[in-house]
Design a protein around this motif. Structure first.
Motif, PDB file in Angstrom:
ATOM      1  N   PRO A 117       7.955  -4.922  -2.956  1.00 13.43           N
ATOM      2  CA  PRO A 117       6.572  -4.880  -3.428  1.00 13.43           C
ATOM      3  C   PRO A 117       6.412  -5.432  -4.841  1.00 13.43           C
ATOM      4  O   PRO A 117       7.328  -5.344  -5.647  1.00 13.43           O
ATOM      5  CB  PRO A 117       6.260  -3.386  -3.406  1.00 13.43           C
ATOM      6  CG  PRO A 117       7.590  -2.747  -3.707  1.00 13.43           C
ATOM      7  CD  PRO A 117       8.633  -3.617  -3.060  1.00 13.43           C
ATOM      8  N   THR A 118       5.242  -5.976  -5.092  1.00  8.31           N
ATOM      9  CA  THR A 118       4.927  -6.473  -6.429  1.00  8.31           C
ATOM     10  C   THR A 118       3.833  -5.650  -7.103  1.00  8.31           C
ATOM     11  O   THR A 118       3.507  -5.903  -8.258  1.00  8.31           O
ATOM     12  CB  THR A 118       4.472  -7.944  -6.365  1.00  8.31           C
ATOM     13  OG1 THR A 118       3.346  -8.045  -5.481  1.00  8.31           O
ATOM     14  CG2 THR A 118       5.586  -8.829  -5.854  1.00  8.31           C
ATOM     15  N   CYS A 119       3.288  -4.665  -6.377  1.00 11.39           N
ATOM     16  CA  CYS A 119       2.174  -3.899  -6.947  1.00 11.39           C
ATOM     17  C   CYS A 119       2.587  -3.057  -8.140  1.00 11.39           C
ATOM     18  O   CYS A 119       1.727  -2.614  -8.908  1.00 11.39           O
ATOM     19  CB  CYS A 119       1.520  -3.030  -5.872  1.00 11.39           C
ATOM     20  SG  CYS A 119       2.620  -1.769  -5.190  1.00 11.39           S
ATOM     21  N   LEU A 120       3.898  -2.815  -8.325  1.00 16.89           N
ATOM     22  CA  LEU A 120       4.345  -2.020  -9.459  1.00 16.89           C
ATOM     23  C   LEU A 120       4.548  -2.858 -10.711  1.00 16.89           C
ATOM     24  O   LEU A 120       4.765  -2.321 -11.796  1.00 16.89           O
ATOM     25  CB  LEU A 120       5.644  -1.281  -9.115  1.00 16.89           C
ATOM     26  CG  LEU A 120       5.580  -0.327  -7.930  1.00 16.89           C
ATOM     27  CD1 LEU A 120       6.897   0.428  -7.797  1.00 16.89           C
ATOM     28  CD2 LEU A 120       4.418   0.643  -8.057  1.00 16.89           C
ATOM     29  N   GLY A 154      13.495   3.002  -6.012  1.00 18.71           N
ATOM     30  CA  GLY A 154      13.999   3.431  -7.310  1.00 18.71           C
ATOM     31  C   GLY A 154      13.344   4.713  -7.767  1.00 18.71           C
ATOM     32  O   GLY A 154      13.055   5.606  -6.967  1.00 18.71           O
ATOM     33  N   ASP A 155      13.055   4.802  -9.045  1.00 14.14           N
ATOM     34  CA  ASP A 155      12.572   6.036  -9.654  1.00 14.14           C
ATOM     35  C   ASP A 155      11.052   6.140  -9.544  1.00 14.14           C
ATOM     36  O   ASP A 155      10.319   5.853 -10.496  1.00 14.14           O
ATOM     37  CB  ASP A 155      13.016   6.095 -11.121  1.00 14.14           C
ATOM     38  CG  ASP A 155      12.684   7.442 -11.764  1.00 14.14           C
ATOM     39  OD1 ASP A 155      12.483   8.408 -11.015  1.00 14.14           O
ATOM     40  OD2 ASP A 155      12.628   7.501 -13.005  1.00 14.14           O
ATOM     41  N   VAL A 156      10.587   6.556  -8.375  1.00 15.40           N
ATOM     42  CA  VAL A 156       9.163   6.836  -8.188  1.00 15.40           C
ATOM     43  C   VAL A 156       9.035   8.285  -7.732  1.00 15.40           C
ATOM     44  O   VAL A 156       9.952   8.832  -7.112  1.00 15.40           O
ATOM     45  CB  VAL A 156       8.507   5.882  -7.161  1.00 15.40           C
ATOM     46  CG1 VAL A 156       8.634   4.433  -7.600  1.00 15.40           C
ATOM     47  CG2 VAL A 156       9.099   6.074  -5.774  1.00 15.40           C
ATOM     48  N   PRO A 157       7.922   8.941  -8.031  1.00 18.59           N
ATOM     49  CA  PRO A 157       7.796  10.369  -7.726  1.00 18.59           C
ATOM     50  C   PRO A 157       7.591  10.679  -6.255  1.00 18.59           C
ATOM     51  O   PRO A 157       7.821  11.807  -5.819  1.00 18.59           O
ATOM     52  CB  PRO A 157       6.572  10.793  -8.544  1.00 18.59           C
ATOM     53  CG  PRO A 157       5.794   9.539  -8.752  1.00 18.59           C
ATOM     54  CD  PRO A 157       6.811   8.442  -8.851  1.00 18.59           C
ATOM     55  N   GLY A 158       7.150   9.703  -5.464  1.00 20.21           N
ATOM     56  CA  GLY A 158       6.924   9.931  -4.051  1.00 20.21           C
ATOM     57  C   GLY A 158       8.004   9.326  -3.183  1.00 20.21           C
ATOM     58  O   GLY A 158       9.073   8.937  -3.649  1.00 20.21           O
ATOM     59  N   LEU A 167       0.832  -1.201   0.000  1.00 15.96           N
ATOM     60  CA  LEU A 167       0.000   0.000   0.000  1.00 15.96           C
ATOM     61  C   LEU A 167       0.869   1.254   0.000  1.00 15.96           C
ATOM     62  O   LEU A 167       0.616   2.197  -0.762  1.00 15.96           O
ATOM     63  CB  LEU A 167      -0.931  -0.011   1.214  1.00 15.96           C
ATOM     64  CG  LEU A 167      -1.815   1.221   1.421  1.00 15.96           C
ATOM     65  CD1 LEU A 167      -2.700   1.472   0.206  1.00 15.96           C
ATOM     66  CD2 LEU A 167      -2.666   1.050   2.682  1.00 15.96           C
ATOM     67  N   GLY A 168       1.894   1.268   0.848  1.00 23.29           N
ATOM     68  CA  GLY A 168       2.792   2.417   0.876  1.00 23.29           C
ATOM     69  C   GLY A 168       3.490   2.629  -0.452  1.00 23.29           C
ATOM     70  O   GLY A 168       3.669   3.763  -0.913  1.00 23.29           O
ATOM     71  N   THR A 169       3.876   1.529  -1.103  1.00 26.81           N
ATOM     72  CA  THR A 169       4.546   1.615  -2.395  1.00 26.81           C
ATOM     73  C   THR A 169       3.627   2.206  -3.459  1.00 26.81           C
ATOM     74  O   THR A 169       4.029   3.080  -4.242  1.00 26.81           O
ATOM     75  CB  THR A 169       5.011   0.217  -2.837  1.00 26.81           C
ATOM     76  OG1 THR A 169       5.988  -0.270  -1.909  1.00 26.81           O
ATOM     77  CG2 THR A 169       5.610   0.249  -4.229  1.00 26.81           C
ATOM     78  N   LEU A 170       2.393   1.733  -3.507  1.00 23.28           N
ATOM     79  CA  LEU A 170       1.464   2.225  -4.525  1.00 23.28           C
ATOM     80  C   LEU A 170       1.175   3.711  -4.329  1.00 23.28           C
ATOM     81  O   LEU A 170       1.098   4.474  -5.298  1.00 23.28           O
ATOM     82  CB  LEU A 170       0.162   1.422  -4.490  1.00 23.28           C
ATOM     83  CG  LEU A 170      -0.725   1.573  -5.730  1.00 23.28           C
ATOM     84  CD1 LEU A 170      -0.065   0.973  -6.960  1.00 23.28           C
ATOM     85  CD2 LEU A 170      -2.082   0.924  -5.500  1.00 23.28           C
ATOM     86  N   LEU A 171       1.044   4.139  -3.087  1.00 28.36           N
ATOM     87  CA  LEU A 171       0.811   5.555  -2.811  1.00 28.36           C
ATOM     88  C   LEU A 171       2.029   6.398  -3.177  1.00 28.36           C
ATOM     89  O   LEU A 171       1.903   7.494  -3.730  1.00 28.36           O
ATOM     90  CB  LEU A 171       0.441   5.746  -1.337  1.00 28.36           C
ATOM     91  CG  LEU A 171      -0.914   5.174  -0.914  1.00 28.36           C
ATOM     92  CD1 LEU A 171      -1.038   5.165   0.609  1.00 28.36           C
ATOM     93  CD2 LEU A 171      -2.062   5.959  -1.537  1.00 28.36           C
ATOM     94  N   ALA A 172       3.233   5.883  -2.868  1.00 31.25           N
ATOM     95  CA  ALA A 172       4.457   6.609  -3.225  1.00 31.25           C
ATOM     96  C   ALA A 172       4.614   6.697  -4.738  1.00 31.25           C
ATOM     97  O   ALA A 172       5.062   7.716  -5.274  1.00 31.25           O
ATOM     98  CB  ALA A 172       5.671   5.927  -2.596  1.00 31.25           C
ATOM     99  N   ASN A 173       4.234   5.635  -5.430  1.00 25.55           N
ATOM    100  CA  ASN A 173       4.316   5.635  -6.884  1.00 25.55           C
ATOM    101  C   ASN A 173       3.359   6.646  -7.501  1.00 25.55           C
ATOM    102  O   ASN A 173       3.540   7.070  -8.648  1.00 25.55           O
ATOM    103  CB  ASN A 173       4.022   4.232  -7.423  1.00 25.55           C
ATOM    104  CG  ASN A 173       4.315   4.093  -8.902  1.00 25.55           C
ATOM    105  OD1 ASN A 173       5.434   4.341  -9.329  1.00 25.55           O
ATOM    106  ND2 ASN A 173       3.316   3.695  -9.679  1.00 25.55           N
TER     107      ASN A 173
END
Length: 247
Positions: free
Chosen positions: A205-208, A84-88, A27-33
């Motif tokens: 995470p695998t959500c990306l 890596g290269d995520v906007p959040g 969840l944190g990863t998807l929000l950061a993305n």
């Protein structure tokens, strides 16, 4: 920046082995993305699972910030999750501590310090997630009372269904409402969102990279925060989110 009143959510494991830590990371990863700054606290002192996802030396950890290093700034205990290269941003405050400090971190004074740390995080992060163990200890109570949103996580099994009922009763006793029930590894009739089983051999995470995981985790974000995070394909919440919503 979200309003502080809506920025923080406790993801509460209704029982051990529910997959709460993994879901919190996803969840944190998807929000950061989606360009959001997210802080994650590891209040699951017994398992200390968040540290398994993080590189490098962890010092101070969350328990130190609640006890011996109570005057240290929160930033001292934050470890950047390597996305890596995520906007959040995904900044984690893990637990890695000896038993003696774990015991002290479960005291009422430490629980009050946890509430203060969560409140401080809401001032600088768009979202704050707390990986919370079953509601049976001071840090669990602090987590659910210091956050505006509560998500109960349970495995899709008879044991999970019974644990949801038990957890909901305990939260009622604390005058804490449940914003969503999430089941892992399958569906239950009591669930608002069902997350499919994620491969334990694949590092989160695998959500990306996995559409079904992204869709389910986006549904959790919507249930927890009324958020509509991008799932990496230029869209907002995927049209197929409805597949994972039970009611």
């Amino acid at each position: 920046m979200a309003d502080a009143s809506d920025a923080a959510a406790a993801l509460v494991g209704a029982t051990g082995g529910a997959g709460t830590t993994r879901l919190t990371v996803e969840l944190g990863t998807l929000l950061a993305n989606d360009g959001r700054d997210v802080a994650v606290f590891d209040a699951a002192f017994a398992t200390q699972g968040l540290s398994d996802y993080l590189p490098g030396r962890i010092d101070p950890d969350l328990t130190a910030l609640l006890t011996d290093a109570r005057d240290a700034p929160l930033a001292d205990g934050l470890v950047e999750f390597p996305l890596g290269d995520v906007p959040g941003r995904l900044a984690c405050c893990p637990t890695v501590a000896p038993f003696e400090r774990l015991a002290r971190a479960k005291s009422p004074d430490a629980a009050q310090a946890l509430e203060s740390r969560i409140a401080a995080a809401t001032e600088t992060f768009d979202h704050v997630l707390v990986d919370t163990p079953p509601v049976a200890a001071n840090q669990s109570v602090a987590a659910v009372t210091a956050t505006a949103r509560t998500v109960v996580v349970a495995p899709a099994s008879t044991r999970g269904r019974d644990a949801v009922q038990r957890t909901t009763g305990r939260l009622d006793d604390l005058a804490v409402g449940v914003d969503a029930v999430v089941t892992t590894r399958g569906e239950l009739s009591v669930a608002d969102v069902a997350v499919p089983e994620m491969d334990a051999d694949v590092t989160a995470p695998t959500c990306l990279s996995d559409r079904s995981t992204a869709t389910a985790v986006a549904a959790v974000a919507d249930a927890a925060f009324d958020a509509d995070p991008s799932t990496g394909d230029g869209a907002g919440l995927l049209d197929s989110v409805g597949e994972f919503v039970s009611r």
